[in-house]
Design an enzyme around this catalytic site. Structure first.
Site, PDB file in Angstrom:
ATOM      1  CE  LYS A  35     100.852 -17.615 -82.412  1.00  0.00           C
ATOM      2  NZ  LYS A  35     101.616 -18.415 -83.234  1.00  0.00           N
ATOM      3  CE1 TYR A 255      73.971  -0.040 -92.912  1.00  0.00           C
ATOM      4  CE2 TYR A 255      75.061  -1.697 -91.678  1.00  0.00           C
ATOM      5  CZ  TYR A 255      74.532  -0.394 -91.805  1.00  0.00           C
ATOM      6  OH  TYR A 255      74.871   0.698 -90.840  1.00  0.00           O
TER       7      TYR A 255
HETATM    8  C1  LIG Z   1     101.530 -19.691 -83.044  1.00  0.00           C
HETATM    9  C2  LIG Z   1     102.459 -20.720 -83.030  1.00  0.00           C
HETATM   10  C3  LIG Z   1     102.366 -21.938 -82.532  1.00  0.00           C
HETATM   11  C4  LIG Z   1     101.130 -22.589 -82.106  1.00  0.00           C
HETATM   12  O1  LIG Z   1     100.403 -23.126 -83.189  1.00  0.00           O
HETATM   13  P1  LIG Z   1      98.931 -23.681 -82.907  1.00  0.00           P
HETATM   14  O2  LIG Z   1      98.543 -24.233 -84.222  1.00  0.00           O
HETATM   15  O3  LIG Z   1      98.073 -22.649 -82.416  1.00  0.00           O
HETATM   16  O4  LIG Z   1      99.231 -24.798 -81.904  1.00  0.00           O
HETATM   17  C5  LIG Z   1     103.730 -22.828 -82.461  1.00  0.00           C
HETATM   18  N1  LIG Z   1     104.772 -22.324 -83.030  1.00  0.00           N
HETATM   19  C6  LIG Z   1     105.018 -21.092 -83.493  1.00  0.00           C
HETATM   20  C7  LIG Z   1     106.214 -20.541 -84.166  1.00  0.00           C
HETATM   21  C8  LIG Z   1     103.872 -20.216 -83.634  1.00  0.00           C
HETATM   22  O5  LIG Z   1     104.095 -19.251 -84.407  1.00  0.00           O
END
Ligand SMILES: *Cc1c(COP(=O)(O)O)cnc(C)c1O
Length: 362
Positions: A35, A255
């Site tokens: 994702k 800044y």
């Molecule tokens: C993002 C996510 C993962 C992966 O988590 P990591 O900490 O990056 O390994 C697994 N399960 C769900 C439901 C997630 O949203």
């Protein structure tokens, strides 16, 4: 010449990190979580680097469609499922698995009469209090889902850990126990563990594991780097020095003039900023590698530039290569300097940063 700001992706090392998942969870199928544009590494680049994943997980329907349109044949699980009927149509057309976590979804399923069209993962909320059905609703929901003709059997089962990155926190065992005891009498493949669950909690390994961050070579634990866990970081962020100049005592830099020069300083300007995804809240002192040497960030991070103290590098000159994170400077360390987690840094790399596959450089 390379663009000013670029990320080098060592995609060949993804297979190594995948192997580390296999070693930690030898009996589990692997759902590779890509994702968030593959945590900033590129959705399709990551899918291409993980041909042996038993499934891919994305958050949104759109991400799943992109994978299918690119010809990805692996199982694809949409972690947020769907909200509207239109999204359900897309899940059906592109044959994407859906998470079922709400009564709204259940109502939509119950109105459909077609047979066995969609694979689903029923989500239990064991304490994260984000998505999923409460323990006391779970059996009734499962029974209702069993009656929905549109759903393929068997129904798979999932929960998500809230605190697995803290090996001392008793919450993880509480969640695992809630999940397993609520599932008594229910069959179907189960999935609990994210990266921290895989590396830290034996009891979280189930039929499926869901590694995300560790595939990118980054540690899920605040006290360790990916390299210390035997992982290989995939992304390195680079730029170059574009100006060098002397600053006299008493002058201010950047800044709001927030940094005041206390002794004559050779200042370097590096072409990277929050417009590239470098963290705006990186503190004064955050290390930056120039010609392989560490120098401290000074002043505020701007959109396109940062300023560094070059007093320890008298020979540094415009054009010299700069590493913001990568070999010799773990992204985990930069995250600490910026009061954040490495996930946000890699995810936050913007479109302007050219992504270069390290295999092209050979
Ligand atoms: C993002 C996510 C993962 C992966 O988590 P990591 O900490 O990056 O390994 C697994 N399960 C769900 C439901 C997630 O949203």
């Amino acid at each position: 010449m390379n663009p000013a700001a670029y990320a080098i992706l060592n995609l060949e090392a993804v297979a190594h990190n995948f192997q580390k998942v296999r070693e930690a969870a030898p009996r589990s199928k692997i759902m590779a979580v890509i994702k968030g544009n593959g945590y900033g590494h590129g959705l399709l680049a990551m899918a291409g680097a993980l041909p042996h994943a038993d499934a891919f997980a994305v958050a949104r329907v759109d991400e799943g469609i992109r994978l299918r349109k690119a010809g990805i044949k692996n199982r694809i699980v949409v972690l947020e499922g769907f909200t509207a009927t239109q999204e359900l149509e897309a899940l059906l057309i592109y044959q994407l698995d859906a998470l079922v976590h709400s009564f709204t979804q259940l109502d939509i399923f119950e109105q459909r009469t077609e047979r066995a069209q969609i694979a689903v993962w029923l989500k239990m909320d064991t304490g994260m209090n984000r998505l999923g059905f409460k323990l006391h609703d779970f059996h009734a929901v499962y029974q209702r889902l069993q009656q929905c003709s549109i759903i393929k059997r068997p129904i798979r089962l999932m929960t998500h850990l809230a605190s697995a990155d803290d090996r001392q926190d008793p919450m993880t065992l509480v969640q695992i126990e809630r999940f397993n005891s609520t599932l008594q009498g229910i069959s179907g493949e189960r999935s609990i563990a994210n990266s921290a669950g895989i590396l830290g909690w034996q009891h979280a390994l189930a039929d499926w594991v869901r590694p995300g961050i560790m595939l990118y070579g980054i540690s899920p634990f605040p006290e360790q780097t990916g390299e210390q866990l035997g992982l290989k970081p995939i992304m390195a962020l680079h730029s170059r020095l574009i100006a060098v100049k002397p600053i006299a005592q008493g002058e201010t830099v950047g800044y709001a003039g927030s940094w005041v020069c206390e002794q004559a300083t050779r200042l370097g300007v590096v072409a990277i900023g929050y417009g590239d995804g470098y963290p705006r809240y990186a503190k004064v002192g955050t290390p930056v590698l120039i010609n392989g040497q560490r120098v401290p960030l000074i002043g505020r991070v701007s959109m396109d530039m940062i300023t560094v103290d070059l007093n320890s590098l008298p020979d540094a000159k415009p054009g010299d290569p700069v590493t913001l994170w990568g070999e010799g400077l773990a992204v985990e360390e930069i995250a600490q300097w910026a009061d954040t987690i490495p996930y946000t840094l890699v995810c936050g790399i913007t479109q302007r940063v050219r992504q270069i596959d390290s295999a092209w450089l050979k």
